[in-house]
Design a protein around this motif. Structure first.
Motif, PDB file in Angstrom:
ATOM      1  N   GLN A 236       0.574  10.164  13.688  1.00  0.00           N
ATOM      2  CA  GLN A 236      -0.446   9.180  14.030  1.00  0.00           C
ATOM      3  C   GLN A 236      -0.645   9.145  15.538  1.00  0.00           C
ATOM      4  OE1 GLN A 236       0.379   5.339  12.369  1.00  0.00           O
ATOM      5  NE2 GLN A 236       0.990   6.211  10.411  1.00  0.00           N
ATOM      6  N   ARG A 237      -1.873   8.880  15.963  1.00  0.00           N
ATOM      7  CA  ARG A 237      -2.202   8.772  17.380  1.00  0.00           C
ATOM      8  C   ARG A 237      -3.039   7.518  17.619  1.00  0.00           C
ATOM      9  NH1 ARG A 237      -1.001  13.257  20.407  1.00  0.00           N
ATOM     10  NH2 ARG A 237      -0.389  15.069  19.202  1.00  0.00           N
ATOM     11  N   ASP A 238      -2.907   6.956  18.836  1.00  0.00           N
ATOM     12  CA  ASP A 238      -3.713   5.790  19.177  1.00  0.00           C
ATOM     13  C   ASP A 238      -5.055   6.236  19.757  1.00  0.00           C
ATOM     14  OD1 ASP A 238      -3.256   6.518  21.830  1.00  0.00           O
ATOM     15  OD2 ASP A 238      -1.984   4.799  22.283  1.00  0.00           O
ATOM     16  N   ASP A 239      -5.859   5.297  20.227  1.00  0.00           N
ATOM     17  CA  ASP A 239      -7.187   5.612  20.757  1.00  0.00           C
ATOM     18  C   ASP A 239      -7.142   6.450  22.029  1.00  0.00           C
ATOM     19  OD1 ASP A 239      -8.300   4.231  18.654  1.00  0.00           O
ATOM     20  OD2 ASP A 239      -8.573   2.372  19.794  1.00  0.00           O
ATOM     21  N   ASP A 240      -6.001   6.452  22.733  1.00  0.00           N
ATOM     22  CA  ASP A 240      -5.829   7.262  23.934  1.00  0.00           C
ATOM     23  C   ASP A 240      -5.159   8.602  23.629  1.00  0.00           C
ATOM     24  OD1 ASP A 240      -6.956   5.321  25.644  1.00  0.00           O
ATOM     25  OD2 ASP A 240      -5.043   4.228  25.672  1.00  0.00           O
ATOM     26  N   ASN A 241      -5.069   8.955  22.342  1.00  0.00           N
ATOM     27  CA  ASN A 241      -4.461  10.192  21.852  1.00  0.00           C
ATOM     28  C   ASN A 241      -2.948  10.262  22.094  1.00  0.00           C
ATOM     29  OD1 ASN A 241      -4.885  12.547  20.339  1.00  0.00           O
ATOM     30  ND2 ASN A 241      -4.797  13.809  22.187  1.00  0.00           N
ATOM     31  N   ARG A 242      -2.306   9.118  22.300  1.00  0.00           N
ATOM     32  CA  ARG A 242      -0.848   9.096  22.409  1.00  0.00           C
ATOM     33  C   ARG A 242      -0.246   9.130  21.006  1.00  0.00           C
ATOM     34  NH1 ARG A 242      -1.528   4.361  26.189  1.00  0.00           N
ATOM     35  NH2 ARG A 242      -1.442   5.267  28.258  1.00  0.00           N
TER      36      ARG A 242
ATOM     37  N   ILE B 232       2.164   7.999  18.152  1.00  0.00           N
ATOM     38  CA  ILE B 232       2.727   6.681  17.827  1.00  0.00           C
ATOM     39  C   ILE B 232       4.076   6.883  17.154  1.00  0.00           C
ATOM     40  CG2 ILE B 232       2.459   4.554  16.501  1.00  0.00           C
ATOM     41  CD1 ILE B 232      -0.567   4.916  16.760  1.00  0.00           C
TER      42      ILE B 232
ATOM     43  N   TYR C 266       7.293   4.611  15.576  1.00  0.00           N
ATOM     44  CA  TYR C 266       7.737   3.293  15.124  1.00  0.00           C
ATOM     45  C   TYR C 266       9.265   3.267  15.176  1.00  0.00           C
ATOM     46  CZ  TYR C 266       2.998   3.016  13.330  1.00  0.00           C
ATOM     47  OH  TYR C 266       1.631   3.011  13.211  1.00  0.00           O
TER      48      TYR C 266
ATOM     49  N   ARG D  53       3.234   6.185  22.349  1.00  0.00           N
ATOM     50  CA  ARG D  53       3.209   4.726  22.259  1.00  0.00           C
ATOM     51  C   ARG D  53       4.289   4.332  21.259  1.00  0.00           C
ATOM     52  NH1 ARG D  53      -0.045   1.098  24.027  1.00  0.00           N
ATOM     53  NH2 ARG D  53      -1.736   2.581  24.376  1.00  0.00           N
TER      54      ARG D  53
ATOM     55  N   ARG E 163       6.122   1.593  18.965  1.00  0.00           N
ATOM     56  CA  ARG E 163       5.892   0.316  18.284  1.00  0.00           C
ATOM     57  C   ARG E 163       7.241  -0.227  17.830  1.00  0.00           C
ATOM     58  NH1 ARG E 163       0.240   0.519  16.286  1.00  0.00           N
ATOM     59  NH2 ARG E 163      -0.804   1.056  18.229  1.00  0.00           N
TER      60      ARG E 163
END
Length: 127
Positions: free
Chosen positions: A9-15, A17, A19, A80, A82
């Protein structure tokens, strides 16, 4: 360093993710307390990890911090993290925002390790 699976999974900044989680049982008595930590990237990813916490102090927050330290040590792309542990999130954000480790924090030696890893990454140009 980590080889990320294609379904990570990636966030909106392509980092990437990641958990994290830490848990503990039997904490009413230090002698019987046991804790573990884990992190998760994506379904069936071989890099997903869970392990027991080593050391004499066995708490869920220490286990959560251990999971975060593992992600920071092994990440090969901006990531990122979480976490569901407010204490760990608040303390990590303080360090990421340039504040110094407070010497009265629980697990101060782990926070110093986290701060040093963050500083090393920034020196390498990873932010």
């Amino acid at each position: 360093m980590v080889d990320y699976p294609s379904n990570v999974q990636r966030d909106d900044d392509n980092r990437v993710i990641a958990y994290t989680d830490g848990s503990a049982a039997g904490t009413a008595c230090r002698a019987t307390a046991r804790a573990g930590w884990s992190f998760y990237y994506s379904r069936d990813a071989p890099i997903n990890t869970a392990d027991r916490l080593m050391g004499a102090v066995q708490t869920s927050s220490r286990a959560e911090l251990r999971a975060i330290l593992h992600v920071v040590r092994t990440m090969s792309q901006p990531t990122r993290i979480r976490s569901d542990c407010k204490y760990v999130v608040d303390a990590a954000n303080r360090i990421l925002n340039g504040h110094e480790v407070l010497w009265d924090w629980p697990d101060v030696e782990l926070w110093i390790a986290f701060r040093d890893m963050v500083n090393n990454l920034r020196e390498e140009g990873v932010d």
